[in-house]
Design a protein around this motif. Structure first.
Motif, mmCIF file in Angstrom:
data_model
loop_
_atom_site.group_PDB
_atom_site.id
_atom_site.type_symbol
_atom_site.label_atom_id
_atom_site.label_comp_id
_atom_site.label_asym_id
_atom_site.label_seq_id
_atom_site.Cartn_x
_atom_site.Cartn_y
_atom_site.Cartn_z
ATOM 1 N N ALA A 1 0.835 -1.204 0.000
ATOM 2 C CA ALA A 1 0.000 0.000 0.000
ATOM 3 C C ALA A 1 0.865 1.248 0.000
ATOM 4 O O ALA A 1 0.608 2.207 -0.747
ATOM 5 C CB ALA A 1 -0.939 -0.008 1.205
ATOM 6 N N LEU A 2 1.905 1.258 0.818
ATOM 7 C CA LEU A 2 2.815 2.389 0.870
ATOM 8 C C LEU A 2 3.501 2.614 -0.464
ATOM 9 O O LEU A 2 3.545 3.733 -0.985
ATOM 10 C CB LEU A 2 3.886 2.165 1.961
ATOM 11 N N LEU A 3 4.035 1.551 -1.039
ATOM 12 C CA LEU A 3 4.759 1.671 -2.307
ATOM 13 C C LEU A 3 3.826 2.076 -3.443
ATOM 14 O O LEU A 3 4.208 2.869 -4.301
ATOM 15 C CB LEU A 3 5.492 0.369 -2.616
ATOM 16 N N GLY A 4 2.599 1.567 -3.420
ATOM 17 C CA GLY A 4 1.610 1.975 -4.430
ATOM 18 C C GLY A 4 1.291 3.447 -4.326
ATOM 19 O O GLY A 4 1.202 4.155 -5.339
ATOM 20 N N ALA A 5 1.162 3.950 -3.118
ATOM 21 C CA ALA A 5 0.893 5.375 -2.915
ATOM 22 C C ALA A 5 2.079 6.216 -3.357
ATOM 23 O O ALA A 5 1.900 7.282 -3.961
ATOM 24 C CB ALA A 5 0.567 5.644 -1.454
ATOM 25 N N GLU A 6 3.291 5.760 -3.077
ATOM 26 C CA GLU A 6 4.492 6.496 -3.501
ATOM 27 C C GLU A 6 4.583 6.537 -5.023
ATOM 28 O O GLU A 6 4.904 7.569 -5.596
ATOM 29 C CB GLU A 6 5.760 5.854 -2.920
ATOM 30 N N ARG A 7 4.294 5.416 -5.689
ATOM 31 C CA ARG A 7 4.333 5.377 -7.155
ATOM 32 C C ARG A 7 3.279 6.303 -7.756
ATOM 33 O O ARG A 7 3.494 6.903 -8.801
ATOM 34 C CB ARG A 7 4.120 3.952 -7.662
ATOM 35 N N ALA A 8 2.145 6.428 -7.084
ATOM 36 C CA ALA A 8 1.061 7.286 -7.558
ATOM 37 C C ALA A 8 1.287 8.754 -7.241
ATOM 38 O O ALA A 8 0.495 9.602 -7.616
ATOM 39 C CB ALA A 8 -0.268 6.816 -6.967
ATOM 40 N N GLY A 9 2.389 9.032 -6.524
ATOM 41 C CA GLY A 9 2.703 10.413 -6.193
ATOM 42 C C GLY A 9 2.052 10.902 -4.912
ATOM 43 O O GLY A 9 1.985 12.096 -4.679
ATOM 44 N N GLY A 10 1.573 9.984 -4.102
ATOM 45 C CA GLY A 10 0.875 10.377 -2.880
ATOM 46 C C GLY A 10 1.740 10.294 -1.723
ATOM 47 O O GLY A 10 1.897 10.802 -0.752
#
Length: 116
Positions: free
Chosen positions: A107-116
């Motif tokens: 979840a963290l890495l997905g948010a980082e990739r999405a720019g969040g």
């Protein structure tokens, strides 16, 4: 004299790595609230070999501040540090963190990739 568990304080050459059974979700979240530390975790996750020297990260902070961030991540159980010659190497403890906190890193890495 029989060998016992190491009780001496941490040293730069032999830092303590907590058992993730001892780490709380709050400790993990407090470590990951800082964008520099989230960036370190994201860079480790993206690294093909899984291990990076402290000097190999793209960071916008001083060396002493970076050292602090690496220590916070290590003490929260997110990274494992060891020496390879004179380089301090960092490895994301992904399998261990995923077992203790399923889905958290993804979840963290997905948010980082999405720019969040």
């Amino acid at each position: 004299m029989t060998p016992t568990a190491r009780t001496a304080p941490d040293t730069d050459r032999d830092p303590r790595h907590p058992d993730l059974a001892e780490v709380t979700l709050q400790q993990i979240l407090e470590a990951l609230v800082d964008p520099v530390r989230r960036g370190i975790v994201a860079q480790l996750a993206a690294d093909g070999c899984g291990s990076m020297a402290c000097g190999g990260f793209d960071l916008t902070v001083s060396n002493s501040t970076a050292t602090h961030h690496f220590r916070v991540l290590r003490e929260a159980g997110l990274i494992r540090q060891s020496y390879a010659g004179t380089s301090k190497m960092n490895v994301l403890r992904r399998a261990e963190v995923d077992a203790a906190f399923p889905g958290l890193l993804e979840a963290l890495l997905g948010a980082e990739r999405a720019g969040g």
